[in-house]
Design an enzyme around this catalytic site. Sequence first.
Site, short mmCIF file in Angstrom:
data_model
loop_
_atom_site.label_atom_id
_atom_site.label_comp_id
_atom_site.label_asym_id
_atom_site.label_seq_id
_atom_site.Cartn_x
_atom_site.Cartn_y
_atom_site.Cartn_z
N ASN A 83 1.00 -1.15 0.02
CA ASN A 83 -0.05 0.15 -0.02
C ASN A 83 1.07 1.31 0.06
OD1 ASN A 83 -1.81 1.85 0.47
ND2 ASN A 83 -2.38 1.40 2.46
N HIS A 97 -9.44 1.46 4.96
CA HIS A 97 -8.15 1.55 5.91
C HIS A 97 -8.12 2.61 6.87
CE1 HIS A 97 -3.79 2.43 6.26
NE2 HIS A 97 -3.52 1.46 5.86
N GLU A 154 -6.36 4.89 7.78
CA GLU A 154 -5.94 6.26 7.70
C GLU A 154 -7.38 6.95 6.92
OE1 GLU A 154 -2.46 5.40 5.49
OE2 GLU A 154 -1.39 4.93 7.59
N GLU A 174 -5.14 -4.62 10.62
CA GLU A 174 -4.18 -3.96 10.71
C GLU A 174 -4.39 -3.08 12.10
OE1 GLU A 174 -2.13 -2.88 6.60
OE2 GLU A 174 -3.75 -1.36 7.11
N GLY A 184 2.98 2.15 11.06
CA GLY A 184 3.98 3.23 10.65
C GLY A 184 4.78 3.59 11.91
N SER A 236 3.75 -2.39 10.24
CA SER A 236 5.07 -2.42 10.47
C SER A 236 5.84 -3.99 10.13
CB SER A 236 5.57 -1.94 11.88
OG SER A 236 5.20 -0.70 12.07
N GLY A 280 5.26 1.18 4.69
CA GLY A 280 6.68 1.80 4.38
C GLY A 280 7.56 0.92 3.59
P1 13P Z 1 3.40 0.28 7.29
O1 13P Z 1 3.84 -0.97 6.81
O2 13P Z 1 4.23 1.46 7.36
O3 13P Z 1 3.26 0.19 9.15
O4 13P Z 1 1.89 0.60 7.11
C1 13P Z 1 0.82 -0.54 7.36
C2 13P Z 1 -0.23 -0.18 6.40
O5 13P Z 1 -0.99 0.89 6.87
C3 13P Z 1 -0.66 -0.86 5.17
O6 13P Z 1 -1.81 -0.58 4.79
#
Ligand code: 13P
Length: 252
Positions: free
Chosen positions: A9, A95, A97, A167, A173, A213, A235
């Site tokens: 992603n 998601h 976010e 998640e 993150g 992560s 990331g």
């Molecule tokens: P990270 O791998 O950066 O923690 O993000 C996870 C994520 O939100 C994937 O959708």
Amino acid sequence: MRKPVIAGNWKMYKTIAETVDFIEKIKPVAAKAEHCEVVVAPPFTALAAAALAAKGSNVGVSAQDIHWDKEGAHTGDIAPAMLVDAGCTHVIIGHSERRHDHGETDEQVNRKLKAALAAGLAPIVCVGEILADRESGRTGEVLKTQFEGGLAGLTPSEFSRIIIAYEPVWAIGTGRTATPEMAADTHRLLRDLARQKFGEKEASAVRILYGGSVKPDNVGGLMAQEEIDGALVGGASLKVDSFTALINYPRK
Ligand code: 13P
């Protein structure tokens, strides 16, 4: 046998040129990776170019969001048929976010999910608890609400077309990953919810990805868990080397 999915992603990263370059580089890696499905989710602006670059390969292209209406006065939103037109195969829905930045509700997740299924896309539906929920022992309750609200009204055959991503928000993150055991326990809980709602066959076939992560150095431990059917990676999916290492995660 559930085929694992390694999905990147990319969130709000990468230009069109960077996207095409990345896909060209991972295509040969994905071609050799018969053990898993590979998906990347570039931003909207790069989707059509991504799909063109991925054409004929086994790299799936996912959008990061979708609107439920076929078309209409929704400034800034993208309709299901537009994603299909751009060449998308998958779409991430719900998601954390989007839930936190844009106040997306389980009801909206549900409408998006149904629209994605109707358009023939493979939805990757995200659920996950915040730290306060985890610490107060409310994880199960929160996931049940998200699962039942987000997946309301689906038939077992529609359910069989979705991918779930667990998640935990506190792990996204932050560098703080759920332990493989903790993730597996939560996946079991989600699979139980699936069993109650859709039946044994569908529950044992649904892929549940872990996200939060995930990195080349922890992916092996996570993937060694029977309950973990892949990873949704932020990331560490942005660099060719680390995404390649994730695709080729250590296997027995
Ligand atoms: P990270 O791998 O950066 O923690 O993000 C996870 C994520 O939100 C994937 O959708």
